[in-house]
Write a protein that holds these residues in place. Sequence first.
Motif, mmCIF file in Angstrom:
data_model
loop_
_atom_site.group_PDB
_atom_site.id
_atom_site.type_symbol
_atom_site.label_atom_id
_atom_site.label_comp_id
_atom_site.label_asym_id
_atom_site.label_seq_id
_atom_site.Cartn_x
_atom_site.Cartn_y
_atom_site.Cartn_z
ATOM 1 N N LYS A 51 0.837 -1.191 0.000
ATOM 2 C CA LYS A 51 0.000 0.000 0.000
ATOM 3 C C LYS A 51 0.876 1.246 0.000
ATOM 4 C CE LYS A 51 -3.935 -2.008 2.485
ATOM 5 N NZ LYS A 51 -4.808 -1.884 3.688
ATOM 6 N N THR A 52 0.307 2.326 -0.483
ATOM 7 C CA THR A 52 0.976 3.618 -0.447
ATOM 8 C C THR A 52 0.242 4.509 0.533
ATOM 9 O OG1 THR A 52 1.684 3.423 -2.751
ATOM 10 C CG2 THR A 52 1.667 5.626 -1.787
ATOM 11 N N TYR A 53 0.989 5.083 1.460
ATOM 12 C CA TYR A 53 0.390 5.925 2.486
ATOM 13 C C TYR A 53 0.744 7.379 2.214
ATOM 14 C CZ TYR A 53 -0.494 1.563 4.932
ATOM 15 O OH TYR A 53 -0.944 0.311 5.256
ATOM 16 N N PRO A 54 -0.187 8.314 2.475
ATOM 17 C CA PRO A 54 0.053 9.725 2.156
ATOM 18 C C PRO A 54 1.131 10.346 3.030
ATOM 19 C CG PRO A 54 -1.971 9.480 3.429
ATOM 20 C CD PRO A 54 -1.505 8.092 3.090
ATOM 21 N N PHE A 55 1.751 11.381 2.499
ATOM 22 C CA PHE A 55 2.775 12.115 3.252
ATOM 23 C C PHE A 55 2.087 13.079 4.200
ATOM 24 C CE2 PHE A 55 5.359 15.940 3.797
ATOM 25 C CZ PHE A 55 6.536 15.396 4.283
ATOM 26 N N GLU A 56 2.367 12.920 5.483
ATOM 27 C CA GLU A 56 1.824 13.816 6.501
ATOM 28 C C GLU A 56 2.918 14.086 7.518
ATOM 29 O OE1 GLU A 56 -1.561 11.888 8.122
ATOM 30 O OE2 GLU A 56 -2.767 12.025 6.288
ATOM 31 N N ALA A 57 3.640 15.173 7.354
ATOM 32 C CA ALA A 57 4.731 15.490 8.273
ATOM 33 C C ALA A 57 5.013 16.981 8.224
ATOM 34 C CB ALA A 57 5.988 14.712 7.906
ATOM 35 N N ASP A 58 5.418 17.540 9.347
ATOM 36 C CA ASP A 58 5.787 18.952 9.428
ATOM 37 C C ASP A 58 7.111 19.057 10.170
ATOM 38 O OD1 ASP A 58 4.962 21.942 9.267
ATOM 39 O OD2 ASP A 58 5.466 21.633 11.393
ATOM 40 N N PHE A 59 8.098 19.613 9.510
ATOM 41 C CA PHE A 59 9.455 19.655 10.041
ATOM 42 C C PHE A 59 9.532 20.432 11.355
ATOM 43 C CE2 PHE A 59 13.982 21.355 9.604
ATOM 44 C CZ PHE A 59 14.550 20.188 10.094
ATOM 45 N N GLN A 60 8.866 21.580 11.430
ATOM 46 C CA GLN A 60 8.931 22.400 12.635
ATOM 47 C C GLN A 60 8.283 21.700 13.833
ATOM 48 O OE1 GLN A 60 10.785 25.112 12.854
ATOM 49 N NE2 GLN A 60 11.316 24.800 10.698
ATOM 50 N N THR A 61 7.224 20.954 13.572
ATOM 51 C CA THR A 61 6.587 20.177 14.637
ATOM 52 C C THR A 61 7.547 19.120 15.182
ATOM 53 O OG1 THR A 61 4.397 20.508 13.680
ATOM 54 C CG2 THR A 61 4.640 18.677 15.218
ATOM 55 N N VAL A 62 8.284 18.480 14.273
ATOM 56 C CA VAL A 62 9.269 17.478 14.684
ATOM 57 C C VAL A 62 10.344 18.113 15.557
ATOM 58 C CG1 VAL A 62 11.066 15.905 13.865
ATOM 59 C CG2 VAL A 62 8.869 16.013 12.674
ATOM 60 N N LEU A 63 10.844 19.272 15.164
ATOM 61 C CA LEU A 63 11.881 19.952 15.943
ATOM 62 C C LEU A 63 11.393 20.269 17.355
ATOM 63 C CD1 LEU A 63 13.324 22.408 13.266
ATOM 64 C CD2 LEU A 63 14.393 20.319 14.116
ATOM 65 N N ARG A 64 10.173 20.781 17.459
ATOM 66 C CA ARG A 64 9.636 21.114 18.780
ATOM 67 C C ARG A 64 9.473 19.856 19.632
ATOM 68 N NH1 ARG A 64 6.535 24.706 15.591
ATOM 69 N NH2 ARG A 64 4.798 23.221 15.534
ATOM 70 N N ARG A 65 9.027 18.775 19.012
ATOM 71 C CA ARG A 65 8.787 17.536 19.752
ATOM 72 C C ARG A 65 10.071 17.017 20.391
ATOM 73 N NH1 ARG A 65 6.644 13.762 15.780
ATOM 74 N NH2 ARG A 65 4.754 15.003 16.015
ATOM 75 N N TYR A 66 11.211 17.200 19.701
ATOM 76 C CA TYR A 66 12.476 16.645 20.207
ATOM 77 C C TYR A 66 13.402 17.707 20.794
ATOM 78 C CZ TYR A 66 10.897 12.303 18.223
ATOM 79 O OH TYR A 66 10.148 11.173 17.954
ATOM 80 N N GLY A 67 12.875 18.907 20.995
ATOM 81 C CA GLY A 67 13.619 19.949 21.693
ATOM 82 C C GLY A 67 14.835 20.440 20.943
ATOM 83 N N LEU A 68 14.716 20.558 19.603
ATOM 84 C CA LEU A 68 15.845 20.983 18.783
ATOM 85 C C LEU A 68 15.462 22.167 17.908
ATOM 86 C CD1 LEU A 68 17.152 17.520 17.513
ATOM 87 C CD2 LEU A 68 18.320 19.007 19.151
ATOM 88 N N THR A 69 16.449 22.985 17.580
ATOM 89 C CA THR A 69 16.301 23.963 16.513
ATOM 90 C C THR A 69 16.779 23.330 15.210
ATOM 91 O OG1 THR A 69 18.527 24.843 16.820
ATOM 92 C CG2 THR A 69 16.746 25.849 18.124
ATOM 93 N N GLU A 70 16.489 23.963 14.103
ATOM 94 C CA GLU A 70 16.981 23.448 12.824
ATOM 95 C C GLU A 70 18.506 23.407 12.818
ATOM 96 O OE1 GLU A 70 16.784 24.706 8.102
ATOM 97 O OE2 GLU A 70 15.057 25.096 9.407
ATOM 98 N N LYS A 71 19.132 24.473 13.306
ATOM 99 C CA LYS A 71 20.598 24.502 13.382
ATOM 100 C C LYS A 71 21.107 23.408 14.316
ATOM 101 C CE LYS A 71 24.474 27.461 14.743
ATOM 102 N NZ LYS A 71 24.872 28.777 15.333
ATOM 103 N N GLY A 72 20.418 23.210 15.434
ATOM 104 C CA GLY A 72 20.834 22.192 16.383
ATOM 105 C C GLY A 72 20.754 20.792 15.820
ATOM 106 N N LEU A 73 19.737 20.533 15.000
ATOM 107 C CA LEU A 73 19.604 19.214 14.379
ATOM 108 C C LEU A 73 20.771 18.936 13.443
ATOM 109 C CD1 LEU A 73 16.488 17.437 13.059
ATOM 110 C CD2 LEU A 73 18.415 17.732 11.507
ATOM 111 N N PHE A 74 21.110 19.913 12.609
ATOM 112 C CA PHE A 74 22.219 19.703 11.669
ATOM 113 C C PHE A 74 23.558 19.597 12.405
ATOM 114 C CE2 PHE A 74 19.203 21.700 8.543
ATOM 115 C CZ PHE A 74 19.050 20.569 7.770
ATOM 116 N N GLU A 75 23.731 20.370 13.476
ATOM 117 C CA GLU A 75 24.960 20.262 14.267
ATOM 118 C C GLU A 75 25.044 18.895 14.948
ATOM 119 O OE1 GLU A 75 24.816 23.600 16.889
ATOM 120 O OE2 GLU A 75 25.710 24.979 15.420
#
Length: 255
Positions: A114-138
């Motif tokens: 089966k193919t499942y739809p794309f449902e994701a938000d990058f900023q929501t992920v960052l908040r959930r794991y306590g990271l900034t975008e810069k912090g994730l890449f670092e």
Amino acid sequence: MSVKLEEIVKITPRGAKRIFDPMVEEYPVTLYLNGQKMISLMSTPQDLKELGVGFFYLKGLIKDIQQVNKIEIERSTVKTGAVVYIDSHEKTSKIKDFFELSEESILTRNEEKKTYPFEADFQTVLRRYGLTEKGLFEMMEGFSQKSELFVKTGGVHSIGLYEKGEAVLFYDDVSRYNTYNKLFGGILLNRITPENKMLLTTGRIPSEVMTWIIQNDIRCVLSISAPTNGSVQLARKHGVTLMGFVRGERLNLYA
């Protein structure tokens, strides 16, 4: 550290040059369960308890660390390697057929594709794991350089369990699959709860690996490499955040 200098010829635009190149040495490790020889693996000589426990756990022969009665390691030379003996309270009939497991995930083996739809938000992920975008890449940059073996030789895969940008567990190995054995063995031996933690890896993510991730309640995965389509569909179905090609200041968000 299992590194050997080997004479090679290095070719560059400036010509050919003989040099001594640092290379990873493979280390044979034989795993026994309840007195029965199960398999011989080529590995790095570190974290052998984690390797053995994780291997049998991911094959379904150990359910949890309470089932492990004793772990013994006999080390020898690099040539003859090591033997890991694990005694378990659990006597299972699966010993005869665990090698039948394949790259095809057990979560999808008998299911219609089966193919499942794309449902994701990058900023929501960052908040959930306590990271900034810069912090994730670092975090990912630090992870990619954390293995001394990789920095010296480029010859190993790495894996880590991270929380808020910091390593909780970290392992490397010549085999991508051995890194997962070591990681899940480490989770069991250290009684770590994967909740709110991120799995970081240098290897690709096939559907079998995604199955292990889902079954162990890890909900966020970052890789320097690519996932397969099967693993993407599994991640979307089960609500796992999946990022690939996380390099520099770029990534692909798949789920």
